[in-house]
Design a protein around this motif. Structure first.
Motif, PDB file in Angstrom:
ATOM      1  N   PRO A 150       0.804  -1.235   0.000  1.00 24.75           N
ATOM      2  CA  PRO A 150       0.000   0.000   0.000  1.00 24.75           C
ATOM      3  C   PRO A 150       0.829   1.273   0.000  1.00 24.75           C
ATOM      4  CG  PRO A 150      -0.091  -1.088   2.142  1.00 24.75           C
ATOM      5  CD  PRO A 150       0.565  -2.054   1.198  1.00 24.75           C
ATOM      6  N   GLU A 151       1.998   1.258   0.675  1.00 29.16           N
ATOM      7  CA  GLU A 151       2.811   2.472   0.715  1.00 29.16           C
ATOM      8  C   GLU A 151       3.335   2.826  -0.677  1.00 29.16           C
ATOM      9  OE1 GLU A 151       3.336  -0.182   2.582  1.00 29.16           O
ATOM     10  OE2 GLU A 151       2.742   0.447   4.605  1.00 29.16           O
ATOM     11  N   GLN A 152       3.745   1.812  -1.438  1.00 29.03           N
ATOM     12  CA  GLN A 152       4.243   2.070  -2.786  1.00 29.03           C
ATOM     13  C   GLN A 152       3.125   2.561  -3.707  1.00 29.03           C
ATOM     14  OE1 GLN A 152       6.447  -1.927  -2.475  1.00 29.03           O
ATOM     15  NE2 GLN A 152       7.429  -0.944  -4.232  1.00 29.03           N
ATOM     16  N   LEU A 153       1.921   2.010  -3.532  1.00 29.33           N
ATOM     17  CA  LEU A 153       0.789   2.481  -4.325  1.00 29.33           C
ATOM     18  C   LEU A 153       0.430   3.915  -3.952  1.00 29.33           C
ATOM     19  CD1 LEU A 153      -1.576  -0.638  -4.454  1.00 29.33           C
ATOM     20  CD2 LEU A 153      -0.018   0.205  -6.210  1.00 29.33           C
ATOM     21  N   ASP A 154       0.507   4.249  -2.653  1.00 30.15           N
ATOM     22  CA  ASP A 154       0.243   5.627  -2.226  1.00 30.15           C
ATOM     23  C   ASP A 154       1.246   6.588  -2.855  1.00 30.15           C
ATOM     24  OD1 ASP A 154      -1.961   5.045  -0.683  1.00 30.15           O
ATOM     25  OD2 ASP A 154      -0.817   4.763   1.158  1.00 30.15           O
ATOM     26  N   ALA A 155       2.518   6.174  -2.909  1.00 33.63           N
ATOM     27  CA  ALA A 155       3.554   7.031  -3.477  1.00 33.63           C
ATOM     28  C   ALA A 155       3.323   7.280  -4.967  1.00 33.63           C
ATOM     29  CB  ALA A 155       4.929   6.395  -3.261  1.00 33.63           C
ATOM     30  N   LEU A 156       2.707   6.305  -5.640  1.00 31.39           N
ATOM     31  CA  LEU A 156       2.414   6.447  -7.071  1.00 31.39           C
ATOM     32  C   LEU A 156       1.076   7.141  -7.335  1.00 31.39           C
ATOM     33  CD1 LEU A 156       3.486   2.873  -8.211  1.00 31.39           C
ATOM     34  CD2 LEU A 156       4.590   5.005  -8.893  1.00 31.39           C
ATOM     35  N   GLY A 157       0.282   7.334  -6.268  1.00 38.36           N
ATOM     36  CA  GLY A 157      -1.057   7.884  -6.459  1.00 38.36           C
ATOM     37  C   GLY A 157      -2.012   6.902  -7.122  1.00 38.36           C
ATOM     38  N   TRP A 158      -1.756   5.594  -6.942  1.00 34.87           N
ATOM     39  CA  TRP A 158      -2.533   4.553  -7.624  1.00 34.87           C
ATOM     40  C   TRP A 158      -3.287   3.671  -6.631  1.00 34.87           C
ATOM     41  CZ3 TRP A 158      -0.663  -0.424 -10.448  1.00 34.87           C
ATOM     42  CH2 TRP A 158      -1.582  -0.777 -11.436  1.00 34.87           C
ATOM     43  N   ARG A 159      -3.307   4.064  -5.363  1.00 33.40           N
ATOM     44  CA  ARG A 159      -3.944   3.216  -4.339  1.00 33.40           C
ATOM     45  C   ARG A 159      -5.408   2.969  -4.666  1.00 33.40           C
ATOM     46  NH1 ARG A 159      -3.108   2.137   1.171  1.00 33.40           N
ATOM     47  NH2 ARG A 159      -4.589   0.506   1.761  1.00 33.40           N
ATOM     48  N   ARG A 187       7.413  -9.867 -14.445  1.00 30.23           N
ATOM     49  CA  ARG A 187       7.930  -8.681 -13.746  1.00 30.23           C
ATOM     50  C   ARG A 187       8.368  -7.611 -14.742  1.00 30.23           C
ATOM     51  NH1 ARG A 187       8.902  -8.665  -8.360  1.00 30.23           N
ATOM     52  NH2 ARG A 187       8.910 -10.634  -7.223  1.00 30.23           N
ATOM     53  N   GLU A 188       8.916  -8.014 -15.861  1.00 29.79           N
ATOM     54  CA  GLU A 188       9.369  -7.053 -16.868  1.00 29.79           C
ATOM     55  C   GLU A 188       8.186  -6.264 -17.436  1.00 29.79           C
ATOM     56  OE1 GLU A 188      11.898  -4.762 -18.796  1.00 29.79           O
ATOM     57  OE2 GLU A 188      12.490  -6.342 -17.371  1.00 29.79           O
ATOM     58  N   ILE A 189       7.030  -6.917 -17.546  1.00 34.44           N
ATOM     59  CA  ILE A 189       5.826  -6.238 -18.017  1.00 34.44           C
ATOM     60  C   ILE A 189       5.435  -5.132 -17.041  1.00 34.44           C
ATOM     61  CG2 ILE A 189       3.342  -6.550 -18.411  1.00 34.44           C
ATOM     62  CD1 ILE A 189       4.063  -9.379 -19.457  1.00 34.44           C
ATOM     63  N   LEU A 190       5.453  -5.443 -15.740  1.00 38.83           N
ATOM     64  CA  LEU A 190       5.110  -4.437 -14.737  1.00 38.83           C
ATOM     65  C   LEU A 190       6.175  -3.344 -14.672  1.00 38.83           C
ATOM     66  CD1 LEU A 190       3.037  -3.645 -12.576  1.00 38.83           C
ATOM     67  CD2 LEU A 190       4.404  -4.912 -10.915  1.00 38.83           C
ATOM     68  N   ARG A 191       7.435  -3.718 -14.832  1.00 41.53           N
ATOM     69  CA  ARG A 191       8.524  -2.736 -14.779  1.00 41.53           C
ATOM     70  C   ARG A 191       8.380  -1.685 -15.875  1.00 41.53           C
ATOM     71  NH1 ARG A 191      12.408  -6.036 -14.652  1.00 41.53           N
ATOM     72  NH2 ARG A 191      12.909  -5.848 -12.429  1.00 41.53           N
ATOM     73  N   HIS A 192       7.860  -2.091 -17.021  1.00 41.16           N
ATOM     74  CA  HIS A 192       7.663  -1.158 -18.126  1.00 41.16           C
ATOM     75  C   HIS A 192       6.681  -0.056 -17.747  1.00 41.16           C
ATOM     76  CE1 HIS A 192       7.391   0.217 -22.262  1.00 41.16           C
ATOM     77  NE2 HIS A 192       6.079   0.183 -22.167  1.00 41.16           N
ATOM     78  N   LEU A 193       5.659  -0.388 -16.940  1.00 38.12           N
ATOM     79  CA  LEU A 193       4.644   0.588 -16.564  1.00 38.12           C
ATOM     80  C   LEU A 193       4.998   1.311 -15.273  1.00 38.12           C
ATOM     81  CD1 LEU A 193       1.772   1.547 -17.498  1.00 38.12           C
ATOM     82  CD2 LEU A 193       0.857  -0.020 -15.791  1.00 38.12           C
ATOM     83  N   TYR A 194       5.374   0.550 -14.245  1.00 38.03           N
ATOM     84  CA  TYR A 194       5.698   1.115 -12.933  1.00 38.03           C
ATOM     85  C   TYR A 194       7.015   0.516 -12.428  1.00 38.03           C
ATOM     86  CZ  TYR A 194       1.030   3.165 -12.523  1.00 38.03           C
ATOM     87  OH  TYR A 194      -0.101   3.927 -12.720  1.00 38.03           O
ATOM     88  N   PRO A 195       8.152   1.115 -12.792  1.00 40.51           N
ATOM     89  CA  PRO A 195       9.454   0.541 -12.394  1.00 40.51           C
ATOM     90  C   PRO A 195       9.586   0.316 -10.890  1.00 40.51           C
ATOM     91  CG  PRO A 195       9.758   2.275 -14.021  1.00 40.51           C
ATOM     92  CD  PRO A 195       8.305   2.312 -13.636  1.00 40.51           C
ATOM     93  N   SER A 196       8.981   1.180 -10.067  1.00 37.33           N
ATOM     94  CA  SER A 196       9.151   1.051  -8.617  1.00 37.33           C
ATOM     95  C   SER A 196       8.434  -0.165  -8.053  1.00 37.33           C
ATOM     96  CB  SER A 196       8.639   2.314  -7.922  1.00 37.33           C
ATOM     97  OG  SER A 196       7.240   2.471  -8.128  1.00 37.33           O
ATOM     98  N   LEU A 197       7.533  -0.781  -8.820  1.00 41.65           N
ATOM     99  CA  LEU A 197       6.811  -1.968  -8.350  1.00 41.65           C
ATOM    100  C   LEU A 197       7.406  -3.275  -8.855  1.00 41.65           C
ATOM    101  CD1 LEU A 197       3.122  -0.762  -8.850  1.00 41.65           C
ATOM    102  CD2 LEU A 197       4.372  -0.947  -6.688  1.00 41.65           C
ATOM    103  N   ALA A 198       8.423  -3.188  -9.694  1.00 42.05           N
ATOM    104  CA  ALA A 198       8.922  -4.381 -10.380  1.00 42.05           C
ATOM    105  C   ALA A 198       9.506  -5.412  -9.429  1.00 42.05           C
ATOM    106  CB  ALA A 198       9.966  -3.984 -11.413  1.00 42.05           C
ATOM    107  N   ASP A 199       9.981  -4.990  -8.261  1.00 44.15           N
ATOM    108  CA  ASP A 199      10.580  -5.931  -7.308  1.00 44.15           C
ATOM    109  C   ASP A 199       9.668  -6.215  -6.122  1.00 44.15           C
ATOM    110  OD1 ASP A 199      12.962  -6.166  -8.797  1.00 44.15           O
ATOM    111  OD2 ASP A 199      13.688  -4.260  -7.981  1.00 44.15           O
ATOM    112  N   ALA A 200       8.393  -5.889  -6.242  1.00 43.86           N
ATOM    113  CA  ALA A 200       7.445  -6.171  -5.161  1.00 43.86           C
ATOM    114  C   ALA A 200       7.346  -7.675  -4.926  1.00 43.86           C
ATOM    115  CB  ALA A 200       6.067  -5.608  -5.513  1.00 43.86           C
TER     116      ALA A 200
END
Length: 206
Positions: free
Chosen positions: A9-18, A71-84
């Motif tokens: 949730p903290e990472q989503l809050d930082a992205l404004g995507w929560r 993970r590479e698919i998600l990294r393309h859109l939101y790099p900060s979430l790629a290692d979640a």
């Protein structure tokens, strides 16, 4: 294929995507992303494996994409979430009819066996509409639902094996190339354009 993260949730809050909406791209082999109520991220990619002879069970025991590929698919859109941290990864089949439209009906000579197929990855809308057709057929009603244009006999017009398997993989690869080239702003080569002539059509814009 689909992947779900652990709650972040903290990472989503930082992205404004929560509390943001789900996202779907314009590929034929569509990619989609969405946050969940408990702060996870779920993302999917279509275009998995094709079975030989329609035998799906061996393919359904494992995703067609690796965790690294997803993970590479998600990294393309939101790099900060790629290692979640990943909670789970799974896969499931979709079916395609030759003309891209679903069919509903009863098997010839077996009115007690009804079918609905060809949802082509759009099951939510078509399941609701198709359920009305199947209910009307089960009740043997003569109404707008039992006479709907999507009520038809099963299609048997795909080529036999091994042509279906070999041709399906060639067309599938051409679709994937076209998706990639489209997102790079490039034109497909002549062979890709030729193979795309055999791509099942769709009522959805891509």
């Amino acid at each position: 294929d689909a992947v779900m993260t652990e709650p972040v949730p903290e990472q989503l809050d930082a992205l404004g995507w929560r509390d943001g909406p789900g996202i779907t791209d314009s590929r034929v082999f569509v990619r989609a992303y969405r946050p969940t109520v408990d702060g996870r991220v779920m993302w999917t990619k279509a275009g998995g494996s094709l079975p030989y002879g329609g035998r799906m069970d061996p393919l359904m025991n494992r995703p067609s994409q690796t965790e690294a590929q997803m993970r590479e698919i998600l990294r393309h859109l939101y790099p900060s979430l790629a290692d979640a941290p990943i909670s789970g990864m799974w896969t499931g089949p979709i079916d395609r009819s030759k003309n891209g439209l679903p069919r509903f009906g009863a098997l010839s000579g077996r009115r007690d066996i009804l079918f609905g197929y060809g949802y082509s990855g759009s099951g939510l809308v078509l399941s609701r509409m198709g359920s009305r057709m199947l209910a009307s057929l089960a009740l043997e009603n003569d109404d707008e639902w039992s006479r709907a244009g999507l009520v038809a006999a099963p299609g048997r017009d795909f080529p036999p094996e091994p042509f279906r398997y070999v041709g399906g993989h060639a067309v599938r690869a051409a679709i994937a190339r076209k998706d990639k080239l489209d997102h790079q702003g490039r034109k497909p080569d002549p062979i890709t354009k030729y193979l795309l002539r055999y791509k099942p059509p769709s009522y959805k814009p891509t």
